[in-house]
Design a protein around this motif. Structure first.
Motif, mmCIF file in Angstrom:
data_model
loop_
_atom_site.group_PDB
_atom_site.id
_atom_site.type_symbol
_atom_site.label_atom_id
_atom_site.label_comp_id
_atom_site.label_asym_id
_atom_site.label_seq_id
_atom_site.Cartn_x
_atom_site.Cartn_y
_atom_site.Cartn_z
ATOM 1 N N LEU A 55 65.896 -29.066 134.718
ATOM 2 C CA LEU A 55 66.254 -28.507 134.722
ATOM 3 C C LEU A 55 65.904 -28.523 133.471
ATOM 4 O O LEU A 55 65.729 -26.862 132.196
ATOM 5 C CB LEU A 55 68.251 -28.644 134.543
ATOM 6 C CG LEU A 55 68.445 -27.462 133.658
ATOM 7 C CD1 LEU A 55 68.855 -25.843 134.969
ATOM 8 C CD2 LEU A 55 70.326 -27.490 133.886
ATOM 9 N N ALA A 56 65.636 -29.201 132.561
ATOM 10 C CA ALA A 56 65.083 -29.492 131.241
ATOM 11 C C ALA A 56 63.678 -28.842 131.216
ATOM 12 O O ALA A 56 63.232 -27.705 130.700
ATOM 13 C CB ALA A 56 65.460 -30.412 130.723
ATOM 14 N N LEU A 57 62.966 -29.083 131.812
ATOM 15 C CA LEU A 57 61.244 -28.768 132.876
ATOM 16 C C LEU A 57 61.806 -27.029 132.559
ATOM 17 O O LEU A 57 60.795 -26.250 131.822
ATOM 18 C CB LEU A 57 60.997 -29.683 133.827
ATOM 19 C CG LEU A 57 60.713 -31.043 132.702
ATOM 20 C CD1 LEU A 57 59.435 -32.153 134.347
ATOM 21 C CD2 LEU A 57 58.909 -31.299 131.760
ATOM 22 N N GLN A 58 62.151 -26.534 133.200
ATOM 23 C CA GLN A 58 62.233 -25.897 133.676
ATOM 24 C C GLN A 58 63.001 -24.350 132.476
ATOM 25 O O GLN A 58 61.509 -23.888 132.146
ATOM 26 C CB GLN A 58 63.272 -25.303 134.674
ATOM 27 C CG GLN A 58 63.456 -25.394 136.769
ATOM 28 C CD GLN A 58 64.509 -24.851 136.811
ATOM 29 O OE1 GLN A 58 65.554 -25.058 136.983
ATOM 30 N NE2 GLN A 58 63.908 -24.822 138.460
ATOM 31 N N ARG A 59 63.558 -25.096 131.647
ATOM 32 C CA ARG A 59 64.129 -24.181 130.525
ATOM 33 C C ARG A 59 62.465 -24.119 129.438
ATOM 34 O O ARG A 59 62.656 -23.289 129.199
ATOM 35 C CB ARG A 59 64.893 -24.848 129.920
ATOM 36 C CG ARG A 59 66.147 -24.554 131.017
ATOM 37 C CD ARG A 59 67.417 -24.739 130.080
ATOM 38 N NE ARG A 59 69.489 -24.786 130.805
ATOM 39 C CZ ARG A 59 69.991 -25.311 130.599
ATOM 40 N NH1 ARG A 59 70.708 -26.272 129.792
ATOM 41 N NH2 ARG A 59 71.386 -24.502 131.561
#
Length: 86
Positions: A55-59
């Motif tokens: 999720l952090a990488l997507q953001r």
């Protein structure tokens, strides 16, 4: 000590050994159950951690797609103003 007393004493010692081994096996079974629960919790935490990292990488990608063009536009505007007035 007679032969009968010796056998009786040996039988008592063997029973004590058996009882001790059964107690040890019960403890080992409890420890194994606890270890399996800990492994399951650890797997859950690792899965959660991996999900949060994804999720952090997507953001981060989303922000990069928005921020980088904006920064480049600002740099281009500054360069235009510097070249025009100097």
């Amino acid at each position: 000590m007679t032969d009968e007393q010796y056998r009786h004493e040996s039988l008592n010692v063997l029973r004590e050994i058996r009882d001790g081994q059964q107690a040890i096996l019960a403890q080992l079974s409890a420890q194994r159950t606890l270890a399996e629960e800990q492994v399951a919790r650890s797997r859950d935490k690792v899965d959660e951690s991996i999900g949060l990292q994804k999720l952090a990488l997507q953001r981060q990608r989303t922000i990069a797609l928005i921020a980088v063009p904006g920064i480049l536009a600002c740099i281009a505007a500054i360069a235009y103003l510097v070249l025009r007035y100097f």
